[in-house]
Scaffold this motif. Structure first.
Motif, PDB file in Angstrom:
ATOM      1  N   ILE A  16      -0.329   2.033  -3.281  1.00 12.57           N
ATOM      2  CA  ILE A  16       0.335   0.996  -2.500  1.00 12.57           C
ATOM      3  C   ILE A  16       1.777   1.447  -2.290  1.00 12.57           C
ATOM      4  O   ILE A  16       2.464   1.774  -3.258  1.00 12.57           O
ATOM      5  CB  ILE A  16       0.314  -0.369  -3.233  1.00 12.57           C
ATOM      6  N   GLU A  17       2.225   1.465  -1.034  1.00 13.18           N
ATOM      7  CA  GLU A  17       3.599   1.895  -0.724  1.00 13.18           C
ATOM      8  C   GLU A  17       3.904   3.269  -1.332  1.00 13.18           C
ATOM      9  O   GLU A  17       4.978   3.490  -1.882  1.00 13.18           O
ATOM     10  CB  GLU A  17       4.616   0.861  -1.235  1.00 13.18           C
ATOM     11  N   GLU A  18       2.924   4.155  -1.274  1.00 17.43           N
ATOM     12  CA  GLU A  18       3.030   5.515  -1.813  1.00 17.43           C
ATOM     13  C   GLU A  18       3.223   5.556  -3.329  1.00 17.43           C
ATOM     14  O   GLU A  18       3.641   6.568  -3.886  1.00 17.43           O
ATOM     15  CB  GLU A  18       4.149   6.294  -1.109  1.00 17.43           C
ATOM     16  N   ILE A  19       2.923   4.453  -4.003  1.00 14.42           N
ATOM     17  CA  ILE A  19       2.996   4.406  -5.472  1.00 14.42           C
ATOM     18  C   ILE A  19       1.572   4.498  -6.001  1.00 14.42           C
ATOM     19  O   ILE A  19       0.743   3.628  -5.720  1.00 14.42           O
ATOM     20  CB  ILE A  19       3.649   3.094  -5.953  1.00 14.42           C
ATOM     21  N   PRO A  20       1.252   5.565  -6.775  1.00 12.98           N
ATOM     22  CA  PRO A  20      -0.096   5.667  -7.339  1.00 12.98           C
ATOM     23  C   PRO A  20      -0.275   4.679  -8.495  1.00 12.98           C
ATOM     24  O   PRO A  20       0.537   4.634  -9.418  1.00 12.98           O
ATOM     25  CB  PRO A  20      -0.179   7.117  -7.818  1.00 12.98           C
ATOM     26  N   LEU A  21      -1.328   3.901  -8.420  1.00 14.63           N
ATOM     27  CA  LEU A  21      -1.612   2.888  -9.429  1.00 14.63           C
ATOM     28  C   LEU A  21      -2.994   3.117 -10.021  1.00 14.63           C
ATOM     29  O   LEU A  21      -3.854   3.710  -9.380  1.00 14.63           O
ATOM     30  CB  LEU A  21      -1.585   1.489  -8.796  1.00 14.63           C
ATOM     31  N   ILE A  64      -5.798 -10.886  -7.949  1.00 15.68           N
ATOM     32  CA  ILE A  64      -5.435 -10.867  -6.534  1.00 15.68           C
ATOM     33  C   ILE A  64      -6.266  -9.820  -5.809  1.00 15.68           C
ATOM     34  O   ILE A  64      -6.775  -8.885  -6.419  1.00 15.68           O
ATOM     35  CB  ILE A  64      -3.922 -10.612  -6.314  1.00 15.68           C
ATOM     36  N   SER A  65      -6.391  -9.989  -4.529  1.00 17.05           N
ATOM     37  CA  SER A  65      -7.157  -9.044  -3.718  1.00 17.05           C
ATOM     38  C   SER A  65      -6.293  -7.844  -3.353  1.00 17.05           C
ATOM     39  O   SER A  65      -5.072  -7.862  -3.538  1.00 17.05           O
ATOM     40  CB  SER A  65      -7.625  -9.742  -2.437  1.00 17.05           C
ATOM     41  N   ARG A  66      -6.914  -6.826  -2.797  1.00 20.09           N
ATOM     42  CA  ARG A  66      -6.170  -5.649  -2.340  1.00 20.09           C
ATOM     43  C   ARG A  66      -5.169  -6.055  -1.265  1.00 20.09           C
ATOM     44  O   ARG A  66      -4.049  -5.574  -1.246  1.00 20.09           O
ATOM     45  CB  ARG A  66      -7.122  -4.581  -1.804  1.00 20.09           C
ATOM     46  N   GLU A  67      -5.563  -6.958  -0.383  1.00 20.22           N
ATOM     47  CA  GLU A  67      -4.666  -7.418   0.676  1.00 20.22           C
ATOM     48  C   GLU A  67      -3.433  -8.100   0.087  1.00 20.22           C
ATOM     49  O   GLU A  67      -2.314  -7.875   0.539  1.00 20.22           O
ATOM     50  CB  GLU A  67      -5.392  -8.386   1.630  1.00 20.22           C
ATOM     51  N   GLU A  68      -3.646  -8.942  -0.925  1.00 18.04           N
ATOM     52  CA  GLU A  68      -2.513  -9.601  -1.583  1.00 18.04           C
ATOM     53  C   GLU A  68      -1.634  -8.580  -2.294  1.00 18.04           C
ATOM     54  O   GLU A  68      -0.407  -8.694  -2.288  1.00 18.04           O
ATOM     55  CB  GLU A  68      -3.006 -10.645  -2.586  1.00 18.04           C
ATOM     56  N   LEU A  69      -2.266  -7.578  -2.907  1.00 14.16           N
ATOM     57  CA  LEU A  69      -1.527  -6.524  -3.593  1.00 14.16           C
ATOM     58  C   LEU A  69      -0.624  -5.779  -2.612  1.00 14.16           C
ATOM     59  O   LEU A  69       0.539  -5.502  -2.903  1.00 14.16           O
ATOM     60  CB  LEU A  69      -2.526  -5.564  -4.247  1.00 14.16           C
ATOM     61  N   LEU A  72       2.676  -7.619  -1.760  1.00 14.83           N
ATOM     62  CA  LEU A  72       3.695  -7.850  -2.789  1.00 14.83           C
ATOM     63  C   LEU A  72       4.950  -7.038  -2.484  1.00 14.83           C
ATOM     64  O   LEU A  72       4.865  -5.923  -1.958  1.00 14.83           O
ATOM     65  CB  LEU A  72       3.150  -7.473  -4.174  1.00 14.83           C
ATOM     66  N   PRO A  73       6.121  -7.567  -2.824  1.00 17.54           N
ATOM     67  CA  PRO A  73       7.362  -6.818  -2.572  1.00 17.54           C
ATOM     68  C   PRO A  73       7.444  -5.562  -3.430  1.00 17.54           C
ATOM     69  O   PRO A  73       6.867  -5.508  -4.525  1.00 17.54           O
ATOM     70  CB  PRO A  73       8.460  -7.813  -2.944  1.00 17.54           C
TER      71      PRO A  73
END
Length: 125
Positions: A16-21, A64-69, A72-73
């Motif tokens: 998400i946002e180029e952050i590997p989780l 939360i769903s992937r869309e909600e994730l 997130l800010p």
């Protein structure tokens, strides 16, 4: 903790946002004799050599769903990344029901190969 069982456990990588989780989600089923509130789980991540890389505790009921994730800010991903129940009643698990949880890790030193989920506490109402 007696009578509580982890089920539907799943671990997967997400960016998400180029952050590997690395996300672990599942449910805790209440097969005890009473309603529980604020069930807390501890999730541990291990590498290919079975060495623990990270661990985190979370309160069940937050999911939360992937869309909600994705919505997130960025500040969320720089903090502790806790997914908490939205309302107090979302943390209550009646007898025979299951409650979801979601734990998010970032900055793992190597790829996660396995994980363990331990139920840490489960107060009665």
């Amino acid at each position: 903790k007696e009578g509580l069982i982890g089920e539907g456990l799943n671990g997967y990588e997400e960016t998400i946002e180029e952050i590997p989780l690395y996300i672990i989600q599942g449910k805790v089923k209440n097969q005890s004799r009473s309603t529980k509130k604020y069930i807390k789980v501890k999730v541990m991540i291990f590498d290919q050599y079975k060495a623990k890389m990270a661990e985190k505790e979370a309160i069940c009921g937050g999911m939360i769903s992937r869309e909600e994730l994705e919505k997130l800010p960025v500040a969320f991903f720089k903090g502790k990344m806790l997914i908490l129940p939205k309302r107090e009643e979302d943390s209550v698990t009646p007898l025979g029901e299951a409650i979801p949880f979601m734990v998010i890790f970032k900055d793992l030193s190597s790829p996660a190969k396995e994980f363990q989920v331990e139920i840490v506490e489960a107060p009665r109402i």
